[in-house]
Scaffold this motif. Structure first.
Motif, PDB file in Angstrom:
ATOM      1  N   THR A 493       0.869  -1.191   0.000  1.00 19.52           N
ATOM      2  CA  THR A 493       0.000   0.000   0.000  1.00 19.52           C
ATOM      3  C   THR A 493       0.898   1.232   0.000  1.00 19.52           C
ATOM      4  N   PRO A 494       1.376   1.675  -1.187  1.00 14.39           N
ATOM      5  CA  PRO A 494       2.451   2.673  -1.266  1.00 14.39           C
ATOM      6  C   PRO A 494       2.121   4.024  -0.656  1.00 14.39           C
ATOM      7  N   PHE A 495       0.808   4.341  -0.449  1.00 19.60           N
ATOM      8  CA  PHE A 495       0.495   5.676   0.067  1.00 19.60           C
ATOM      9  C   PHE A 495      -0.134   5.626   1.458  1.00 19.60           C
ATOM     10  N   VAL A 525       7.630  12.933   4.003  1.00 17.42           N
ATOM     11  CA  VAL A 525       6.555  13.791   3.512  1.00 17.42           C
ATOM     12  C   VAL A 525       6.332  14.949   4.477  1.00 17.42           C
ATOM     13  N   THR A 526       6.241  14.649   5.746  1.00 18.96           N
ATOM     14  CA  THR A 526       6.167  15.635   6.810  1.00 18.96           C
ATOM     15  C   THR A 526       6.600  14.941   8.086  1.00 18.96           C
ATOM     16  N   GLU A 527       6.583  15.637   9.192  1.00 17.39           N
ATOM     17  CA  GLU A 527       7.014  15.061  10.456  1.00 17.39           C
ATOM     18  C   GLU A 527       6.182  13.823  10.776  1.00 17.39           C
ATOM     19  N   VAL A 529       5.588  11.241   8.907  1.00 11.91           N
ATOM     20  CA  VAL A 529       4.966  10.611   7.736  1.00 11.91           C
ATOM     21  C   VAL A 529       6.050  10.318   6.709  1.00 11.91           C
ATOM     22  N   VAL A 530       6.291   9.010   6.459  1.00  9.95           N
ATOM     23  CA  VAL A 530       7.322   8.614   5.496  1.00  9.95           C
ATOM     24  C   VAL A 530       6.721   7.635   4.489  1.00  9.95           C
ATOM     25  N   LEU A 531       7.213   7.733   3.260  1.00  9.38           N
ATOM     26  CA  LEU A 531       6.836   6.824   2.183  1.00  9.38           C
ATOM     27  C   LEU A 531       8.113   6.327   1.526  1.00  9.38           C
ATOM     28  N   LEU A 532       7.946   5.523   0.482  1.00  5.24           N
ATOM     29  CA  LEU A 532       9.115   5.035  -0.241  1.00  5.24           C
ATOM     30  C   LEU A 532       9.666   6.129  -1.151  1.00  5.24           C
ATOM     31  N   PRO A 533      10.974   6.139  -1.418  1.00  2.00           N
ATOM     32  CA  PRO A 533      11.528   7.085  -2.386  1.00  2.00           C
ATOM     33  C   PRO A 533      10.827   6.947  -3.733  1.00  2.00           C
ATOM     34  N   GLY A 534      10.489   8.058  -4.350  1.00  2.00           N
ATOM     35  CA  GLY A 534       9.783   8.047  -5.624  1.00  2.00           C
ATOM     36  C   GLY A 534       8.285   8.041  -5.489  1.00  2.00           C
ATOM     37  N   ALA A 566      -2.672  12.310   2.917  1.00  3.38           N
ATOM     38  CA  ALA A 566      -3.018  13.012   1.682  1.00  3.38           C
ATOM     39  C   ALA A 566      -2.730  14.506   1.763  1.00  3.38           C
ATOM     40  N   VAL A 567      -3.029  15.132   2.906  1.00  4.88           N
ATOM     41  CA  VAL A 567      -2.828  16.583   3.009  1.00  4.88           C
ATOM     42  C   VAL A 567      -1.351  16.960   2.829  1.00  4.88           C
ATOM     43  N   PRO A 568      -0.425  16.397   3.625  1.00 10.50           N
ATOM     44  CA  PRO A 568       0.978  16.790   3.411  1.00 10.50           C
ATOM     45  C   PRO A 568       1.541  16.285   2.087  1.00 10.50           C
ATOM     46  N   LEU A 569       1.026  15.147   1.562  1.00 11.86           N
ATOM     47  CA  LEU A 569       1.544  14.654   0.285  1.00 11.86           C
ATOM     48  C   LEU A 569       1.193  15.616  -0.841  1.00 11.86           C
ATOM     49  N   LEU A 570      -0.051  16.148  -0.846  1.00 14.24           N
ATOM     50  CA  LEU A 570      -0.422  17.118  -1.877  1.00 14.24           C
ATOM     51  C   LEU A 570       0.386  18.412  -1.737  1.00 14.24           C
ATOM     52  N   GLU A 571       0.675  18.832  -0.525  1.00 17.06           N
ATOM     53  CA  GLU A 571       1.514  20.023  -0.330  1.00 17.06           C
ATOM     54  C   GLU A 571       2.928  19.789  -0.867  1.00 17.06           C
ATOM     55  N   LEU A 572       3.422  18.558  -0.678  1.00 23.67           N
ATOM     56  CA  LEU A 572       4.738  18.213  -1.228  1.00 23.67           C
ATOM     57  C   LEU A 572       4.706  18.234  -2.744  1.00 23.67           C
ATOM     58  N   LEU A 573       3.618  17.718  -3.343  1.00 26.01           N
ATOM     59  CA  LEU A 573       3.489  17.725  -4.806  1.00 26.01           C
ATOM     60  C   LEU A 573       3.399  19.151  -5.333  1.00 26.01           C
ATOM     61  N   ASP A 574       2.708  20.041  -4.566  1.00 24.87           N
ATOM     62  CA  ASP A 574       2.670  21.459  -4.960  1.00 24.87           C
ATOM     63  C   ASP A 574       4.074  22.044  -4.965  1.00 24.87           C
TER      64      ASP A 574
END
Length: 603
Positions: A493-495, A525-527, A529-534, A566-574
């Motif tokens: 579940t990558p996200f 992603v934020t404090e 919250v971590v995901l895989l590189p890429g 989702a909130v910090p991930l979208l801010e990162l994408l912005d």
């Protein structure tokens, strides 16, 4: 203008001679004229020829009681008119004045044998020429004269004119160091000081600093040879009307300086000429310019010593001074300044080691050698020492000896490597810690070392240093195992980022997560919250398949994640340019770039 000082024994006709040459009275006081004895400095002038260059004379006293006054007059002057009377010959003060001129390194002179109407001048002339030849003056032209009859005056004027043409031209842009020989008050104008300007230029309106190095004085007016001037360049006799907090306290021996260009020091290492340092009294007087300062002598080598001055003076490497016992009693000796910022001598044997260093110094300013000895020095400080800068600064105002700089790079690399080995979970060696480890005086030097081509240290964005090979360091086994567990979950579940309690269960506290992110094992992603590189580019690819624009809820469902992610991930994408806001509720994906497509294919 050219400036000469007179020299010679008392009552040998110095003042009468310059009076005959200039038509002016050098003795300023009634007592001097009544007694026929110069008690203080006198100043007169003439031209070398009609319409020619001005030639000024500083007439000094010849009596043994006024040797300090003679030094004040001769100290700043580059040439001398040496006077010996034909009817008296060489006398004690003739010898002391010659020793002083030799100590000062004066190289330009004319010998005048006065009172040639009273005795045969030839034996005295030959004797005096021989004595002068054994000093810094060398072989000098000599003229027999009589101030009474005028005999020989035209020839003497010709020799003085010839001497004036041979004197070196001082740089007009040099830093001003005006030694004061008089200071007095003029009603309606305030304080006026006089002195011989050896080099540089004084202008009306200039700001100068007094002997304390900080108190500012303003040049209100200038006179040269009793003429008002807006600017005067050395060598010249000048009268300066100054205004400032200390103007009323100025006196002979004080100095006016170009601001921020001189180092004032009370500790210098010197080379002594004329006497072994071990034979010198512990206390002497140092004469430089018009200043006379008590000094304590610490012998170092046979001809080198450390002088502790009773007050600070603006000294530079290569300055020539006179060391003299108060009241006379021994021949004055020369002191050539070798170092105006000498190191402390605290360890046992430091004096002998310092003597060995000083033995190699010549007293001539050598920028490369000075930088080699000091390793690091500010350019402004080196110039204030009287030493030219041999190279461009490595950063800001800092100069570095190339070999010393290379050694610092090697040490920095070793310290960064050692820190990385001892603190594998730390984000590199802090630059301030590196500064302290290397003993550097300025943090900017660490930054410059890290930026130097070929340097093995890399300055991070947060002021930390990495070894390039360790910019993504290997993780310790326990941390690697925890990261592998997270990666395994995220591959399914990558996200759906692990919750805080799951991270704590795995031992992935804040510092451990930071280490994993630096190692490139996880994407922050934020404090917390971590995901895989890429994961960011993969998320952008998913969102591009949505109808544009889209809401946060639509993005969350498409990514299969929670609002927490989702909130910090979208801010990162912005922030990374994948998406942009349309309004408060909607976003859209920006046009896909080649880089985005390549990243998506790699994912």
């Amino acid at each position: 203008m050219r400036v000469l000082a007179t020299a010679g024994h008392v009552d040998h006709g110095k003042s009468a001679l310059v009076r005959a040459l200039t038509g002016m009275e050098p003795d300023r006081y009634e007592e001097e004229r009544r007694r026929g004895l110069t008690l203080d400095l006198g100043f007169v002038w003439t031209r070398t020829a009609p319409g020619g260059e001005y030639l000024a004379f500083v007439d000094v006293p010849g009596h043994e009681k006024f040797v300090a006054t003679m030094l004040a007059g001769a100290g700043p002057v580059p040439a001398v008119l040496f006077v010996v009377a034909a009817d008296q010959g060489w006398q004690p003060q003739s010898q002391e004045h010659l020793a002083i001129l030799d100590a000062l390194g004066v190289r330009h002179a004319v010998l005048a044998v006065t009172r040639s109407d009273l005795a045969d001048p030839e034996p005295v002339r030959a004797d005096a020429v021989r004595r002068l030849a054994g000093t810094s003056l060398g072989t000098v032209p000599s003229v027999a004269v009589s101030a009474v009859t005028g005999a020989g005056l035209d020839r003497l004027r010709a020799e003085l004119a010839r001497l004036a043409r041979t004197l070196p031209e001082p740089p007009a842009d040099a830093d001003v160091r005006l030694w004061l020989d008089r200071a007095f008050t003029v009603r309606g104008h305030g304080t006026v000081v006089t002195g011989t300007l050896g080099a540089g230029t004084l202008r009306v309106g200039d700001r100068l600093v007094a002997s304390d190095g900080t108190t500012a004085l303003r040049v209100r007016a200038l006179q040269c040879l009793q003429q008002e001037r807006t600017a005067v360049s050395g060598v010249a006799r000048v009268a300066v009307n100054v205004h400032g907090p200390l103007d009323g306290a100025l006196r002979r021996g004080d100095v006016l300086l170009t601001p921020d260009r001189w180092l004032l020091t009370d500790l210098v290492d010197v080379r002594v000429g004329g006497e072994k340092t071990g034979d010198l009294p512990r206390t002497l007087r140092l004469h430089l310019g018009t200043a006379a300062v008590a000094v304590t002598v610490r012998p170092l080598g046979e001809d080198t010593a450390r002088l502790t001055l009773s007050r600070r003076l603006p000294l530079r490497v290569g300055d020539r001074a006179v060391l003299r016992e108060p009241g006379g009693g021994r021949v004055p000796c020369a002191a050539t300044v070798l170092d105006v910022r000498p190191p402390r001598l605290e360890r046992r044997g430091a004096g002998r080691a310092r003597a060995a260093q000083l033995a190699a110094l010549t007293g001539r300013p050598d920028g490369a050698a000075e930088l080699r000895r000091r390793g690091l020095v500010r350019r402004s400080e080196l110039l204030a020492m009287g030493v030219p800068a041999p190279t461009a600064p490595v950063t800001g105002d800092w100069l570095a000896d190339p070999e010393h700089w290379a050694r610092l790079r090697e040490r920095l690399a070793a310290e960064v490597e050692r820190y990385a080995e001892q603190h594998p979970m730390e984000p590199g060696l802090p630059a301030e810690a590196a500064r302290r480890l290397l003993g550097l005086p300025d943090r900017t030097l660490v930054d410059a070392l890290a930026r130097t081509p070929g340097a093995t240290g890399l300055l991070g964005k947060e002021g930390r240093l990495y070894v390039p090979a360790r910019a993504h360091p290997a993780l310790p086994p326990p941390l690697q195992a925890a990261v592998d567990a997270v990666r395994e979950e995220l591959e399914k579940t990558p996200f759906r980022a692990p919750e805080a309690d799951r991270l704590a269960e795995l031992g992935l506290h804040r510092k451990a997560l930071a280490a994993a992110v630096r190692a490139g094992a996880l994407l922050r992603v934020t404090e917390g919250v971590v995901l895989l590189p890429g994961a960011d580019t993969e998320a952008a690819a998913v969102l591009r398949r949505l109808p544009q624009p889209f809401t946060l809820s639509e993005a969350r469902r498409a990514l299969g994640t929670t609002r927490r992610v989702a909130v910090p991930l979208l801010e990162l994408l912005d922030a990374r340019g994948h998406t942009e806001r349309v309004d408060d509720l909607h976003r859209r994906c920006r046009p896909e770039t080649t880089k985005d497509r390549e990243a998506a294919e790699d994912a």
